[in-house]
Each structure stands twice: as structure tokens, then as C-alpha cells.
Design a protein around this motif. Structure first.
Motif, PDB file in Angstrom:
ATOM      1  N   VAL A  84      29.834  30.039   9.240  1.00 28.46           N
ATOM      2  CA  VAL A  84      30.579  29.655  10.432  1.00 28.46           C
ATOM      3  C   VAL A  84      31.090  30.904  11.155  1.00 28.46           C
ATOM      4  O   VAL A  84      31.535  31.859  10.519  1.00 28.46           O
ATOM      5  N   GLU A 141      31.196  22.597  10.754  1.00 28.34           N
ATOM      6  CA  GLU A 141      30.694  23.337   9.605  1.00 28.34           C
ATOM      7  C   GLU A 141      31.473  23.098   8.314  1.00 28.34           C
ATOM      8  O   GLU A 141      30.894  22.729   7.281  1.00 28.34           O
ATOM      9  N   SER A 157      33.912  28.581  15.983  1.00 28.35           N
ATOM     10  CA  SER A 157      33.921  27.269  15.326  1.00 28.35           C
ATOM     11  C   SER A 157      35.049  27.164  14.312  1.00 28.35           C
ATOM     12  O   SER A 157      35.689  26.115  14.178  1.00 28.35           O
ATOM     13  N   TYR A 158      35.275  28.245  13.576  1.00 25.24           N
ATOM     14  CA  TYR A 158      36.332  28.232  12.562  1.00 25.24           C
ATOM     15  C   TYR A 158      37.690  27.912  13.201  1.00 25.24           C
ATOM     16  O   TYR A 158      38.458  27.087  12.685  1.00 25.24           O
ATOM     17  N   CYS A 180      25.568  24.550   8.664  1.00 20.58           N
ATOM     18  CA  CYS A 180      25.950  25.190   9.925  1.00 20.58           C
ATOM     19  C   CYS A 180      25.800  24.173  11.047  1.00 20.58           C
ATOM     20  O   CYS A 180      25.280  23.074  10.830  1.00 20.58           O
TER      21      CYS A 180
END
Length: 625
Positions: free
Chosen positions: A466, A446, A470-471, A413
Motif C-alpha cells: 500500500v 488494501e 491509500s494508507y 493491493c
């Protein structure tokens, strides 16, 4: 002197292929491969050289930033004893690497960057993607790498390689001064040939030294520890990189000095070791927070003492606290006016142990630490076991993955609210089981980082956790993981926005403004439905997106489905995304203060109240003289 005619690019690759490292008698090739995207700035140079020589494995990737994240994660798992090369063309390909280059340097992780550059001859300037300057012709976008690199050079003449390449290796293999090393290679120079001395390409073994501290300072440290009543060890990433964890375990079993762990240091001891207080600082456990307040001697092992570790310099409240800093870096070992034990953590702990075999902290202190360890573990079980009628809490999701994972599995992470909760809650069962990038806390690390961790140790199951924020920034390396047959299990948690910053915003009186992924309401950016506003989330299907990238996707709506999804994913032989949704308002209690400035004046009453709290917490900050 015998020579060999090679292009500059061919010479670079030939040199890299003959670099080895050795520590404690174990020798290995340093560079395990090269990530790259070949454009007009490197296709006929480095691309041709790698293709022709075929002894430095080439990995194709989808994003230049993510290739550097992958390389950083790889070397982190390898304790910096092996590294990857990253090459791009000049222009956006090069500058895309900047963010991750900064992360590698901040985290003290060796990564070699070989960006293409503009024409050294200048005869066709301005070339495509060239940044022109009216003040100088000796500048390109690659100059941006200077402040984020530990070493930077531009090769304008072939013979400069003879002197620059050894300097690159000096930095990359330095325990104290490593990070991103950038060698900018003009596209015309890459293809030029030169008669290089054959000696440059002979096998070179770089011995990683275990440096020892000054003996008088070591004696002072021993006296200081022996006079202490409540000493505390803060284990950082350097405890791992020096491979000192076996000695650390013996040291704490002998002296019973408790250990608190930074993000990079987590896993220094097993979670259930009675000496382990768990997470330290702003994201600390109750035991680590209370012991930090009372500690009279703080022994930092390979830690930078960042603001999260020190809770913005409010963690260590004992007015007479002293610091002993075990660190290979002079810069870090001098922090907090500490007693500087500059050197390798493993040998320093061995030398301290020899003189402290008869020392133990008081029995009541041992019992206090053990009780904190047990009580926190009970609290973790409570958080893991809490069931919601609708959306799961983040603590439940973490608990499901943690309970399911095996001894040697790894959680990865980097950003958002997940790292803090993982730091507090994750029961680390092996030293490499907890992989957090939190020196830079870079959104998008991540999945790329999980890929790098898997490359470093393919036998481990890698669980990438995640959030949707962030993805959406960097998911492309799902494709690369499938191409290279490195399976990841990605737990994708949809919070409908930036959960971490939403929570921070509310704590600062700003009501979560601008942190939800929702449609506009009457031309205004909506804040939070918690304030009574009706919001409509965006019609984004992240599960379908992951499926379109080639991943196997399992959608889970509750805890039981998540458990079943983890079992299903275990038996799938390619990258699998487990998609679920989370209650963005259900958090884990007990975080310490972390300084984020609050508006000193505001018309908003919530901000005014937050500023009062901020001012009170500022009074607890300490300077250590």
C-alpha cells in the motif's frame, strides 16, 4: 402451519444461519459471520439478535467502508462460495458503506448489507440522522444504495421478510447476477415481533448450477477456433470463481493456445508456464501486447473486457478479429459482438476440449509465445535486481517481496501505481497468490482487503502492499486484525504523495499538479520538484502512526534493510508494518495507452503536446461489429 415468535432482527439472523450452498457435491454454510458497528439504528435490533442467538460470529470493525471491503475480499478468496454480512446504524454508518458496496457489485462479489433505517412509523420524525424530503416521506439515505446494489429492499412490515430474504439469497448465490444485496431495516421494525412460519428457518441448500451453453453456438465456437492461426485466451476473474483452472491448464497444454491475464484473472496459470503471456491490456507485458495485436480469435473466459483489459479498445488490432465470450453473464458474454457461450467456464472448457483434442496452434506460434514468456521473465529479473544509490524503485520493492514470498502467500493491493506494476511484474506461483481489487480500484481497500483474505485462509501469509495515499485513507483495520489475531504483513511505501496520479498528470502535460504531499510555496500549490522547484515534504510520520494502532513496525531505508525486515516480519505473530520510501519518478517502462482525456485547448505547451499524442492514439481505437 406452525409458527415461531421472533423480532424482525432475530428472524433475519435465524434465517441467515440456515443458508447453505453446494457445488460439485461440496456443501458449506454460506454466511461465515457478521461485521458491524452497533448504533441507535441497530443496537437493539440486529445487535441484540446476534448477541442472543450467538451462532453467527460477530466481528467488530473500525470503519463501515472497510468492513464491506473485508467482506468482498473474503468472498473473493472463497470463490464466492461463502460470504459475510455487514450491518450499521442509519445515517453516516450506512452511507459509509456505499463506496465499498459499489466495489462489490462492480467486481461481482456477494456481500449482504443490513443498514438500519429511519422509523417506519414516522411518529417521531425527523429522527437523528434522518434526511428529510419535502416531496416524500418514503425516502432515507439508504435509497442511495439502489444504483450500487444488485438487490435492494426496505422492510416496513415484519411479514415482508418472508418474501424478501429468499430473494436476497437468490442474488447472493447467483453466479451471473451477484454483488451487493441491501436490505434496509427500519430501527423500530427491527425490534417488532411477529409469528413467522417455522418453515422459513429450515435448512436451505442453494445449489450453484454449472449452466451449459447453446449447442449450436458451441459448434460455431469450435469451428472458429479450428480455423484460427493465432488464437488468444484472455482469462478473467470468472476463470477463478468457476474453479475451472485445472481444466484450463489441460486445455492450453492440449491446444497450446496462449493465455493473457486480467487483474482478476492473474494466477490462472503459473507465471513460468510457457503458455502464459502475463498481464494483458494497458498494463500488459510486451508478449501479451504483441499477441493481442495479431490475434485472430480472442477467447474471453470470465472477463468484463474493461478499458484496462482492452487498452481502451486499442489492444486487438487484427481487422478480422473475432471474439468468443465464455461467461455466465449474458451481459458480459455479448460484449464486442462476441459469439456468446453463456454458461459456466469449467463445463464449457470441458466441452470445447472434447472437440479440440486434435487441434494445436502452429509450432512457430507456440515458440513465439514461449520466447515471450522467457524474455519477459528475464526483464522482470532485471527490474527486480536494479539497485539505486538512494531511494528504492517500486520495482525493487515488489521484487524483494515477491522473491521472499512462498508458494501459497498472497499479495493484496488495489489502487495507485502499484497495481499496474504488480500486474506486470508479480510472479504468481499459486492461483490465489495475486489479490487485486481493480474493478473499482478503490483507495483504502488494501488493509481491509488483506484482513478479509486472511480470514478466508488463515494459513496463508498475506502481504499487503500500500502507498501512503491509500494508507492515509483507511488504515484503521490494523486494529481489527490485531483484535482478531489475524496477522498481516503490510509493506507501506511512502511516495510523499499520489505517485500514480503524479505520473499520469505529467503524461497529460499537467506537470504533476496537486499530487505532492508538500507545504505550500508562496500561497501556491507546488507541482513537482522535477521542474526545478524546491519543495518541503510534510512532517508526517506514517511509521509512528502504524505503531500507534498497535502494529509492530520495521523501518527500512534500503534494499538490504527491506530484505532483513521481511525475514523479521515472518517470525512475528501479529500484524507488522514494514515502512520504506520510494523514488516517485522511477517507473516501469512499457505501458500501453489508456484513454484519459486531455484538454483540447490550453495555453500550456506541455498540454498541447500531450493532446497531439492523445489524438494519434485515438485513431487506433476500434469498434467490433
Amino acid at each position: 402451519m406452525s409458527t415461531i415468535k421472533l423480532t424482525v432482527a432475530q428472524a433475519v439472523i435465524k434465517f441467515l444461519n440456515n443458508q447453505y450452498v453446494e457445488r460439485d457435491g461440496a456443501e458449506n454454510k454460506f454466511f461465515a459471520g457478521c461485521f458491524g458497528i452497533f448504533g441507535h439504528g441497530n443496537v437493539a435490533g440486529l445487535g441484540q439478535a446476534i448477541q442472543q442467538q450467538n451462532d453467527l460470529k460477530y466481528y467488530q470493525c473500525r470503519n463501515e467502508q472497510s468492513m464491506v471491503h473485508t467482506a468482498a475480499a473474503y468472498t473473493k478468496m472463497k470463490n464466492r462460495m461463502s460470504a459475510l454480512v455487514c450491518t450499521t446504524s442509519i445515517g453516516p454508518g450506512a452511507t459509509n458503506m456505499l463506496t465499498a458496496a459499489a466495489g462489490a457489485t462492480i467486481n461481482r462479489l456477494p456481500v449482504l448489507l443490513l443498514p438500519g433505517d429511519i422509523f417506519a412509523k414516522r411518529n417521531v420524525s425527523p429522527v437523528l440522522q434522518q434526511l428529510e424530503s419535502g416531496a416524500s416521506q418514503d425516502i432515507s439515505v439508504n435509497d442511495c444504495f439502489k444504483p450500487v446494489s444488485k438487490y435492494w429492499d426496505r422492510i416496513n412490515r415484519p411479514e415482508q421478510l418472508i418474501y424478501s430474504l429468499p430473494e436476497v439469497m437468490r442474488i447472493l448465490t447467483s453466479p451471473s447476477d451477484t454483488g451487493a444485496a441491501t436490505l434496509a431495516l427500519p430501527q423500530d421494525v427491527q425490534a417488532e415481533s411477529f409469528d413467522f412460519p417455522e418453515q422459513l428457518f429450515q435448512k436451505k441448500v442453494w445449489k450453484i448450477q454449472r449452466t451449459r451453453p447453446d449447442s449450436s453456438l458451441l459448434s460455431e465456437a469450435i469451428k472458429l477456433i479450428k480455423s484460427s492461426k493465432k488464437p488468444l485466451i484472455v482469462a478473467g476473474g470468472g476463470a477463478h470463481y468457476s474453479e475451472s483452472l485445472g481444466v484450463l491448464k489441460t486445455f492450453v497444454d492440449t491446444t497450446h493456445i496462449p493465455v493473457a491475464e486480467t487483474f482478476a484473472g492473474k494466477g490462472a496459470l503459473r507465471y513460468d508456464d510457457p503458455h502464459n503471456l502475463g498481464a494483458v491490456g494497458a498494463t500488459g507485458t510486451p508478449g501479451a501486447v504483441e499477441i493481442s495485436k495479431e490475434a485472430d480469435v480472442v477467447i474471453g473466459i470470465g472477463t468484463r473486457f474493461s478499458d484496462f483489459t482492452t487498452a481502451s479498445k486499442t489492444a486487438f488490432q487484427n481487422p478480422n478479429v473475432k471474439f468468443i465470450n465464455i461467461n455466465v453473464s449474458e451481459f458480459d458474454s455479448a460484449k464486442h459482438n462476441g459469439l456468446m457461450l453463456q454458461g459456466d467456464a469449467k463445463v464449457i472448457l470441458e466441452e470445447l476440449l472434447e472437440s479440440l483434442r486434435d487441434f494445436q496452434v502452429p509450432k512457430e506460434y507456440q515458440d513465439e509465445v514461449k520466447n515471450y514468456n522467457l524474455s519477459w521473465d528475464s526483464k522482470v529479473s532485471e527490474i527486480y535486481g536494479k539497485r539505486h544509490k538512494e531511494l528504492m524503485s517500486q520495482g525493487e520493492i515488489i521484487g524483494s517481496v515477491n522473491d521472499f514470498s512462498d508458494e501459497n502467500d498472497v499479495v493484496v493491493c488495489a489502487a495507485g501505481s502499484l497495481p499496474g506494476d504488480l500486474h506486470k511484474l508479480w510472479r504468481t506461483k499459486s492461483s490465489k497468490g495475486f489479490h487485486l481489487e481493480y474493478g473499482y480500484s478503490c483507495m483504502g481497500y488494501e488493509i481491509a482487503g488483506g484482513f478479509g483474505a486472511k480470514m478466508a485462509d488463515p494459513d496463508r501469509e498475506i502481504y499487503v502492499m500500500v502507498g501512503d495515499g491509500s494508507y492515509l485513507m483507511l488504515a484503521q483495520e490494523i486494529v481489527t486484525s490485531i483484535q482478531e489475531s489475524y496477522k498481516l504483513t503490510i509493506v507501506l511505501i511512502n511516495n510523499d504523495g499520489y505517485k500514480s496520479i503524479g505520473s499520469l498528470s505529467r503524461s497529460l502535460g499537467s506537470q504533476g499538479y496537486g499530487t505532492r504531499f508538500v507545504e505550500r510555496n508562496e500561497g501556491q500549490v507546488v507541482t513537482d520538484s522535477v521542474n526545478g522547484q524546491v519543495v518541503k515534504t510534510l512532517p508526517v510520520d506514517l511509521a509512528a502512526n502504524a505503531r500507534s494502532l498497535g502494529a509492530h513496525v520495521i523501518e527500512c531505508n534500503n534494499f538490504d534493510e527491506l530484505q532483513a525486515g521481511l525475514k523479521e516480519a515472518k517470525n512475528i505473530d501479529k500484524t507488522t508494518v514494514i515502512y520504506t520510501e520510494c523514488d516517485r519518478y522511477e517507473g516501469v517502462d512499457g505501458y500501453s495507452w489508456w484513454e484519459v482525456p486531455v484538454a483540447e485547448c490550453s495555453e500550456m505547451e506541455t498540454v498541447q503536446e500531450a493532446y497531439k499524442d492523445y489524438s494519434e492514439n485515438k485513431k487506433k481505437q476500434k469498434l467490433y461489429y
